[in-house]
Scaffold this motif. Structure first.
Motif, PDB file in Angstrom:
ATOM      1  N   VAL A   1       0.858  -1.180   0.000  1.00 27.90           N
ATOM      2  CA  VAL A   1       0.000   0.000   0.000  1.00 27.90           C
ATOM      3  C   VAL A   1       0.896   1.233   0.000  1.00 27.90           C
ATOM      4  O   VAL A   1       1.827   1.325   0.807  1.00 27.90           O
ATOM      5  N   TYR A   2       0.617   2.166  -0.895  1.00 25.07           N
ATOM      6  CA  TYR A   2       1.399   3.402  -0.915  1.00 25.07           C
ATOM      7  C   TYR A   2       1.110   4.216   0.348  1.00 25.07           C
ATOM      8  O   TYR A   2      -0.047   4.361   0.763  1.00 25.07           O
ATOM      9  N   VAL A   3       2.153   4.771   0.950  1.00 20.06           N
ATOM     10  CA  VAL A   3       1.981   5.588   2.154  1.00 20.06           C
ATOM     11  C   VAL A   3       2.782   6.876   2.008  1.00 20.06           C
ATOM     12  O   VAL A   3       3.982   6.840   1.747  1.00 20.06           O
ATOM     13  N   ALA A   4       2.096   8.006   2.162  1.00 19.20           N
ATOM     14  CA  ALA A   4       2.771   9.310   2.162  1.00 19.20           C
ATOM     15  C   ALA A   4       3.228   9.592   3.582  1.00 19.20           C
ATOM     16  O   ALA A   4       2.429   9.980   4.439  1.00 19.20           O
ATOM     17  N   LYS A   5       4.515   9.391   3.843  1.00 20.21           N
ATOM     18  CA  LYS A   5       5.028   9.588   5.203  1.00 20.21           C
ATOM     19  C   LYS A   5       5.796  10.891   5.378  1.00 20.21           C
ATOM     20  O   LYS A   5       5.870  11.432   6.471  1.00 20.21           O
ATOM     21  N   GLY A   6       6.389  11.367   4.304  1.00 24.89           N
ATOM     22  CA  GLY A   6       7.169  12.591   4.424  1.00 24.89           C
ATOM     23  C   GLY A   6       6.281  13.774   4.786  1.00 24.89           C
ATOM     24  O   GLY A   6       5.165  13.917   4.279  1.00 24.89           O
ATOM     25  N   LYS A   7       6.774  14.618   5.668  1.00 25.76           N
ATOM     26  CA  LYS A   7       6.000  15.765   6.123  1.00 25.76           C
ATOM     27  C   LYS A   7       5.618  16.671   4.957  1.00 25.76           C
ATOM     28  O   LYS A   7       4.499  17.197   4.897  1.00 25.76           O
ATOM     29  N   LYS A   8       6.529  16.815   3.996  1.00 28.05           N
ATOM     30  CA  LYS A   8       6.266  17.709   2.864  1.00 28.05           C
ATOM     31  C   LYS A   8       5.104  17.192   2.029  1.00 28.05           C
ATOM     32  O   LYS A   8       4.184  17.950   1.674  1.00 28.05           O
ATOM     33  N   GLU A   9       5.119  15.890   1.705  1.00 27.40           N
ATOM     34  CA  GLU A   9       4.032  15.366   0.871  1.00 27.40           C
ATOM     35  C   GLU A   9       2.704  15.402   1.612  1.00 27.40           C
ATOM     36  O   GLU A   9       1.661  15.709   1.026  1.00 27.40           O
ATOM     37  N   LYS A  10       2.712  15.086   2.905  1.00 25.50           N
ATOM     38  CA  LYS A  10       1.466  15.148   3.673  1.00 25.50           C
ATOM     39  C   LYS A  10       0.914  16.572   3.679  1.00 25.50           C
ATOM     40  O   LYS A  10      -0.296  16.784   3.565  1.00 25.50           O
ATOM     41  N   THR A  11       1.808  17.549   3.791  1.00 23.07           N
ATOM     42  CA  THR A  11       1.380  18.945   3.788  1.00 23.07           C
ATOM     43  C   THR A  11       0.811  19.327   2.426  1.00 23.07           C
ATOM     44  O   THR A  11      -0.190  20.047   2.332  1.00 23.07           O
ATOM     45  N   MET A  12       1.448  18.840   1.355  1.00 26.18           N
ATOM     46  CA  MET A  12       0.944  19.132   0.009  1.00 26.18           C
ATOM     47  C   MET A  12      -0.426  18.494  -0.205  1.00 26.18           C
ATOM     48  O   MET A  12      -1.314  19.099  -0.819  1.00 26.18           O
ATOM     49  N   GLN A  13      -0.601  17.261   0.278  1.00 30.40           N
ATOM     50  CA  GLN A  13      -1.901  16.606   0.120  1.00 30.40           C
ATOM     51  C   GLN A  13      -2.999  17.423   0.794  1.00 30.40           C
ATOM     52  O   GLN A  13      -4.082  17.621   0.228  1.00 30.40           O
ATOM     53  N   ARG A  14      -2.731  17.867   2.002  1.00 26.65           N
ATOM     54  CA  ARG A  14      -3.747  18.649   2.704  1.00 26.65           C
ATOM     55  C   ARG A  14      -3.991  19.985   1.994  1.00 26.65           C
ATOM     56  O   ARG A  14      -5.139  20.438   1.870  1.00 26.65           O
ATOM     57  N   ALA A  15      -2.927  20.621   1.513  1.00 25.67           N
ATOM     58  CA  ALA A  15      -3.067  21.915   0.840  1.00 25.67           C
ATOM     59  C   ALA A  15      -3.948  21.804  -0.403  1.00 25.67           C
ATOM     60  O   ALA A  15      -4.678  22.745  -0.738  1.00 25.67           O
ATOM     61  N   LEU A  16      -3.897  20.665  -1.083  1.00 27.90           N
ATOM     62  CA  LEU A  16      -4.707  20.482  -2.292  1.00 27.90           C
ATOM     63  C   LEU A  16      -6.205  20.556  -1.997  1.00 27.90           C
ATOM     64  O   LEU A  16      -6.997  20.913  -2.868  1.00 27.90           O
ATOM     65  N   MET A  17      -6.596  20.225  -0.761  1.00 31.11           N
ATOM     66  CA  MET A  17      -8.003  20.330  -0.419  1.00 31.11           C
ATOM     67  C   MET A  17      -8.414  21.771  -0.127  1.00 31.11           C
ATOM     68  O   MET A  17      -9.583  22.109  -0.164  1.00 31.11           O
ATOM     69  N   HIS A  18      -7.439  22.617   0.167  1.00 30.56           N
ATOM     70  CA  HIS A  18      -7.707  24.035   0.393  1.00 30.56           C
ATOM     71  C   HIS A  18      -7.004  24.847  -0.693  1.00 30.56           C
ATOM     72  O   HIS A  18      -6.321  25.828  -0.411  1.00 30.56           O
ATOM     73  N   TYR A  19      -7.182  24.419  -1.930  1.00 29.57           N
ATOM     74  CA  TYR A  19      -6.435  25.010  -3.036  1.00 29.57           C
ATOM     75  C   TYR A  19      -6.793  26.470  -3.267  1.00 29.57           C
ATOM     76  O   TYR A  19      -6.031  27.217  -3.882  1.00 29.57           O
ATOM     77  N   ARG A  20      -7.938  26.920  -2.773  1.00 38.48           N
ATOM     78  CA  ARG A  20      -8.329  28.311  -2.969  1.00 38.48           C
ATOM     79  C   ARG A  20      -7.612  29.265  -2.012  1.00 38.48           C
ATOM     80  O   ARG A  20      -7.601  30.475  -2.234  1.00 38.48           O
ATOM     81  N   SER A  21      -7.060  28.733  -0.959  1.00 37.67           N
ATOM     82  CA  SER A  21      -6.421  29.591   0.040  1.00 37.67           C
ATOM     83  C   SER A  21      -5.112  30.164  -0.505  1.00 37.67           C
ATOM     84  O   SER A  21      -4.217  29.415  -0.919  1.00 37.67           O
ATOM     85  N   PRO A  22      -4.947  31.496  -0.503  1.00 45.01           N
ATOM     86  CA  PRO A  22      -3.691  32.091  -0.983  1.00 45.01           C
ATOM     87  C   PRO A  22      -2.471  31.567  -0.229  1.00 45.01           C
ATOM     88  O   PRO A  22      -1.378  31.460  -0.798  1.00 45.01           O
ATOM     89  N   ALA A  23      -2.661  31.225   1.039  1.00 46.37           N
ATOM     90  CA  ALA A  23      -1.541  30.738   1.846  1.00 46.37           C
ATOM     91  C   ALA A  23      -1.010  29.401   1.337  1.00 46.37           C
ATOM     92  O   ALA A  23       0.137  29.031   1.610  1.00 46.37           O
ATOM     93  N   ASN A  24      -1.833  28.675   0.579  1.00 44.88           N
ATOM     94  CA  ASN A  24      -1.434  27.350   0.093  1.00 44.88           C
ATOM     95  C   ASN A  24      -0.914  27.366  -1.344  1.00 44.88           C
ATOM     96  O   ASN A  24      -0.614  26.301  -1.898  1.00 44.88           O
ATOM     97  N   TYR A  25      -0.830  28.552  -1.951  1.00 45.33           N
ATOM     98  CA  TYR A  25      -0.502  28.613  -3.378  1.00 45.33           C
ATOM     99  C   TYR A  25       0.781  27.856  -3.714  1.00 45.33           C
ATOM    100  O   TYR A  25       0.798  27.026  -4.631  1.00 45.33           O
ATOM    101  N   GLU A  26       1.861  28.144  -3.022  1.00 41.05           N
ATOM    102  CA  GLU A  26       3.151  27.532  -3.355  1.00 41.05           C
ATOM    103  C   GLU A  26       3.103  26.010  -3.204  1.00 41.05           C
ATOM    104  O   GLU A  26       3.653  25.269  -4.026  1.00 41.05           O
ATOM    105  N   LEU A  27       2.459  25.535  -2.150  1.00 38.88           N
ATOM    106  CA  LEU A  27       2.363  24.091  -1.931  1.00 38.88           C
ATOM    107  C   LEU A  27       1.539  23.423  -3.022  1.00 38.88           C
ATOM    108  O   LEU A  27       1.886  22.352  -3.527  1.00 38.88           O
TER     109      LEU A  27
END
Length: 643
Positions: free
Chosen positions: A588-614
């Motif tokens: 099973v694929y697992v996203a363990k790195g902090k960076k990828e987990k943060t990017m995954q969460r940011a994608l759900m809040h893609y409208r937020s300007p604070a998440n643009y770079e991620l």
């Protein structure tokens, strides 16, 4: 809660002292309150030490020595979950503390509390209970330390763990201790975990190997396992009956049937062994067919007795109609936020047959439903309406889910919940009784009570189950939603919902369509609020982009997103740690790195300007820069010198 209150009762000593990491709230939604009231009802004198200071043993001494035992719980949630966010940062609010104040319970609360008690009262038995102890009863993956830890029984100086919903266990323990039985003799109660000396365990195994009758049983067991390979020396999957008396422990017939799972040493070094151990004990969490489970540790051997039976309807009614005040202890000067959420709610049942991979209810309350009677719920509701601060609204009716009340399966009585299939995934089992008839009757009668203006079910509806009964859905829309209905599809990628054992987006879409139509029919303007999850095992950046596109296309943008948090004893946590599905052995694929987990969460809040770079980085990494720009389908705009 205080020596003064003990004196006011006319007591000279306490029989039992309950220690909890939560503020003390005398409401049936709080585990310590239930255990305290049940013990009181059984004739015992009970004191509560709530949120003691743990930097010294002084708070644990305030009642003196209890006559029977201490019972220790971290509270309604695991202390790690109470204290830390999924990113392992300190939370800024604790719902189970007065005023929401943080810092009133330690991490690993049970271990720390138990050690403090042992310092002061080394000869008093310590019984562990609550969700933290229950779900850490075997060697488990610990998210905070990112390693496998021993059973809590190996780390805490305790005598027993009561796991699951512990009313029956705790009362029997108390009665047997009161009758003069030693704590080390109490090893046969279902729903408890105890520990055995390594030497004694080896002696039992030696006797077992030397018994010809047992060898015959082993051979028969091999044939019945349909080709499962076991060596003559292996102990792990065999079943033993009528084990001889263990001389070293001076006890007889510790357990009649057991399985031995891979040891702590094995599971802490080998992820495949961890997954195997998980699968083995997961399949024994059935009060009817479950066997005792043994897991050796370096300095002790952990023994889980089979689960305790469910409470009967009469017993459950009795528990919830004990004289709870429904209030926080009067010593508190600030409200306890968790009480405000449930003060005017009603618990109708326990258990959940949903089987979500990330949920521990299966391992704690079980998959079978235990329901109260309608009359009992109505009597409790009537008491709520008599409270001076009742404003006419009952804001929650249900259990782990809102709509499994009164449901069951014809196989449960004889064999418990099935081990080879789930009740709702990948589709609803035809043997399951999915009628909402009893729930509909209850809700109708609640609406008719004097002083009741509204009975809301704003959360906890299992929507795939609701689709089985259109009458329930229509009643829900007509009477029991306050503008918004919160449901938990969790994800819209099939790969991820399969890993979660959740219904796919097609089922959600059918529900949303039906919900819209029924609201139109009854002239209501009501909306669905979705709970979604990022970072779950099986979820890749591509899956999160798929979900973001689905949300974009269906107008379902929501702030109700949580990052997956590995908690002990869930299927998802096993997958997170091992990278394996424990039931199929597949990777099973697992996203363990902090960076990828943060990017995954940011994608759900893609409208937020604070998440643009991620979000940009995630799209670039996934090769989806086609979603960057000014076109309608794009998630974010492309930055340039004019932007």
């Amino acid at each position: 809660m205080s020596p003064e209150e003990v004196k006011a009762r006319g007591w000279k000593e306490l029989d039992i002292i309950l220690v909890t990491g939560d503020a003390y709230v005398d409401h049936s939604s709080f585990g310590t309150a239930i255990i305290g009231r049940v013990l009181e009802d059984a004739g015992f004198r009970v004191g509560i030490i709530a949120q003691p200071r743990w930097d010294s043993p002084e708070d644990f001494k305030k009642f003196g020595k209890p006559r029977l035992f201490f019972s220790v719980s971290a509270g309604n949630t695991d202390s790690m979950v109470s204290n830390l966010t999924p990113g392992l940062k300190p939370r800024d609010k604790d719902a189970y503390s007065p005023g929401g104040k943080t810092g009133l319970r330690p991490n690993r609360a049970i271990i720390i509390y138990s050690n403090r008690i042992k310092e002061v009262f080394p000869d008093v038995p310590i019984i562990l209970g609550g969700i933290e102890a229950s779900l850490r009863r075997f060697a488990h993956y610990d998210y905070l330390s990112d390693k496998v830890r021993q059973s809590i029984m190996a780390d805490a100086p305790a005598d027993l763990v009561v796991y699951g919903m512990g009313e029956l266990q705790i009362v029997e323990i108390a009665k047997r201790l009161q009758a003069g039985e030693g704590i080390r003799k109490i090893r046969d109660i279902p729903g408890t975990v105890w520990k055995m000396e390594v030497k004694a365990w080896k002696e039992l195994k030696k006797k077992r190997r030397g018994t010809a009758e047992e060898q015959d049983r082993q051979e028969q067991g091999k044939q019945e396992r349909k080709g499962e390979k076991e060596s003559e020396e292996s102990e792990s999957d065999n079943t033993a009956e009528d084990i001889a008396r263990d001389v070293a422990m001076d006890a007889t017939e510790f357990f009649k049937e057991y399985i031995e799972i891979p040891s702590f040493s094995e599971v802490s070094q080998d992820k495949t062994a961890f997954a195997k151990a998980f699968r083995m004990y997961f399949l024994e969490q059935n009060p009817i067919t479950g066997k005792d489970v043994v897991q050796p540790h370096p300095k002790t051997v952990i023994v889980q007795n089979r689960p305790m039976r469910l409470l009967t309807e009469e017993e459950l009614d009795h528990v919830y109609e004990l004289p709870f005040t429904g209030e926080a202890h009067p010593s508190y000067t600030e409200p306890v936020p968790a009480l405000e959420m449930v003060k005017f709610s009603l618990t109708t049942h326990r258990g959940c047959f949903g089987g979500c991979s990330f949920c521990a209810i299966t391992q704690h309350q079980g998959r079978m439903i235990a329901s109260r009677s309608i009359e009992s719920v109505l009597r409790e509701a009537k008491k709520l309406t008599e409270k001076p601060d009742f404003k006419g609204i009952i804001n929650g009716v249900g259990g782990p889910t809102a709509n499994m009340y009164g449901m069951g399966c014809r196989s449960w009585e004889k064999k418990g919940a099935c081990l080879d299939k789930a009740c709702l995934y990948p589709r609803t089992c035809p043997s399951l009784d999915t009628s909402h008839k009893k729930l509909l009757e209850l809700m109708k009668r609640l609406r008719e009570l004097p002083r009741v203006k509204h009975v809301f079910t704003g959360y906890g509806v299992r929507y795939d189950l609701a689709l089985e009964d259109e009458e329930y859905l229509e009643e829900l829309c007509s009477y029991h939603i306050s503008g918004q209905l919160r449901v938990a599809p969790e994800h819209f990628s099939k790969r991820v919902t399969d890993a979660m054992s959740k219904p796919g987006k097609e089922v959600y879409e059918r529900f949303a369509e039906k919900f819209t139509a029924l609201n139109k029919k009854c002239g209501k303007e009501q909306y669905i609020v979705n709970y979604l999850m990022s970072g779950h095992p099986g979820c890749t950046l591509e899956d999160m982009i798929e979900m973001a596109e689905y949300v974009r296309d269906h107008g379902g943008y929501t702030e109700q997103v949580q990052d997956f948090t590995p908690t002990p004893m869930t299927v998802s946590t096993c997958m997170y740690y091992t990278g394996l599905d424990p039931f199929t052995g597949k990777k099973v694929y697992v996203a363990k790195g902090k960076k990828e987990k943060t990017m995954q969460r940011a994608l759900m809040h893609y409208r937020s300007p604070a998440n643009y770079e991620l979000v940009y980085e995630a799209l670039e990494k996934a090769g989806r820069l086609d979603l960057v720009g000014n076109a309608h389908k794009c998630l974010i705009r492309r930055k340039n010198k004019f932007y």
